[in-house]
Design a protein around this motif. Sequence first.
Motif, short mmCIF file in Angstrom:
data_model
loop_
_atom_site.label_atom_id
_atom_site.label_comp_id
_atom_site.label_asym_id
_atom_site.label_seq_id
_atom_site.Cartn_x
_atom_site.Cartn_y
_atom_site.Cartn_z
N UNK A 414 47.06 98.45 14.40
CA UNK A 414 46.06 99.34 14.08
C UNK A 414 44.76 98.57 13.64
N UNK A 415 44.94 97.42 13.03
CA UNK A 415 44.00 96.77 12.56
C UNK A 415 43.02 96.08 13.59
N UNK A 416 43.95 95.62 14.67
CA UNK A 416 43.28 94.86 15.92
C UNK A 416 42.47 96.09 16.56
N UNK A 417 42.90 97.12 16.65
CA UNK A 417 42.29 98.24 17.41
C UNK A 417 40.93 98.59 16.49
N UNK A 418 40.99 98.70 15.34
CA UNK A 418 39.62 98.66 14.53
C UNK A 418 38.65 97.76 14.77
N UNK A 419 39.35 96.29 14.82
CA UNK A 419 38.30 95.25 14.89
C UNK A 419 37.77 95.24 16.27
N UNK A 420 38.59 95.67 17.23
CA UNK A 420 37.98 95.74 18.64
C UNK A 420 36.78 97.05 18.76
#
Length: 517
Positions: A414-420
Amino acid sequence: MKAAIYCRLSEEDRDKRSFADDSASIQNQKSMLVQYAIEQGWEIYGIYSDDDYAGADRNRPAFRRLLEDAEKRLFDIILCKTQSRFTRELELVEKYLHGLFPQWGIRFVSIVDNADTDVKGNKKSRQINGLVNEWYLEDMSDNIRSVLRNRRENGFHIGATALYGYQKDPERKGHLIIDEEAAQVVREVFTLFSQGYGKSAIARMLNDRGVPNPTEYKRRKGIIKTPTKQKNSTLWKYYTIADMLENEMYIGNMVQGKYGSVSYKTKKNKPRPKEQWYRVEGTHEPIIEKELWEKVKAMREQKAKPFITGTIGLFSGKARCAECGYVLRSGKRENWRFLTCPNRSVSKDACGGAFISVSRLESKVMEELKRLVENYLDQEALQQGIQWDKEYEKQKNSVANRMKFYEKKILDRKKALRALYLDQVRGILTEEDYLDMTRAFSVEKKRLEEALELCRKQILEIEERQKAGENRKELVEKYIHTEHLTREMVEALIDHIDVGRRIPRSRDVPITVYWNF
């Protein structure tokens, strides 16, 4: 700094020629990695090399030694050509590169795809590499399955070795030709059965003449290399004859796919329903003539009567020979039913093990059950002396730890999706790259969520078994006043029974019951 070099070459690399692709040889990998280590000023602790092993194989010998030595802190760095040389499984990337290696003080470096656990900003790249490699494994597995399925559907033989009685045609891939030496034995087996000889009698005749069984025959011919491990493994057995007599391959029909793999991540197989087998008629020269086959088939169907009509035998799959470990086979003479070791009648040199009537075994088991339960109930040891609860708690803790792992990874995704998304807004990522990566992370997140749900179900199942374990006293008391065993009782109470040889000059047959409680 001491560096351990790890190299791997698999069958998939054999046809690759470009240096930009995976190395065409172990030597190329070694040369590249040694040169790199020298340039960095690292001392080379050792070179670990696995030849002809897939990236999903967790039992690679050098790979296992590398991990054991890493845990002992014998070196500081693990150096590979690419991350996929170390593993293609995302689970192992997370477990070792992002979990255990930092704990052990081990740095992981792969020089072609620039994976380096000392570089914090490198983690996303390593995870994406792991995800791509995981997809590669799955796609490759699907492609291989598709090719094999197509070849099986077209009647081509797929397998490391041919069925006993045949050999692979050196001139035509996927075609079988007759191995006349073994085929003579096959014809003899069918002929003897058609003349009224039983399967055990046929096995004994072959063993008394010293005819090697199919596995031993292939071993002597150098077709298979694995050494024999089990006692009496070179002997013909009842079930070997039984399997031969019902195998359509001997009348020229190709029958394959009786077993299928559980997953591309494991080599374990499981039986498949008969309707899912691949059956193609007339693919190779028959060893057995159709007339003889039909006669044997009719005789087999006439003899095939259930041990107890409409039910499973009382001790079916539960009673074993104490000497050789084989499951006892049921037999019947008029109204007298018995259990016997399958090795007992196949050769005079076999173990000559267990033989006991079903009624006598039932009586001995009931005596043991009553004695055991009376002791337990008197001393209340049924609840105090059994350590199931601890085992259940261990199982629950293990699953709970996996759940925490999956929950953390879902949060990371989820964090990685936000960062992307932020990278795309800032213009660091193109919209196309953003969509590709988002799709990749979303698929992996879904897989993790499915794994988490499976863990929740496992917890519920363990709790159900734990609850049943708490009621084991009531379970045993339910049967204490029963005069005869039933299959339900055997399934509920008994794990297995070891039956020994009859004690000389007596009727006593030693048994050991291994209970489920």
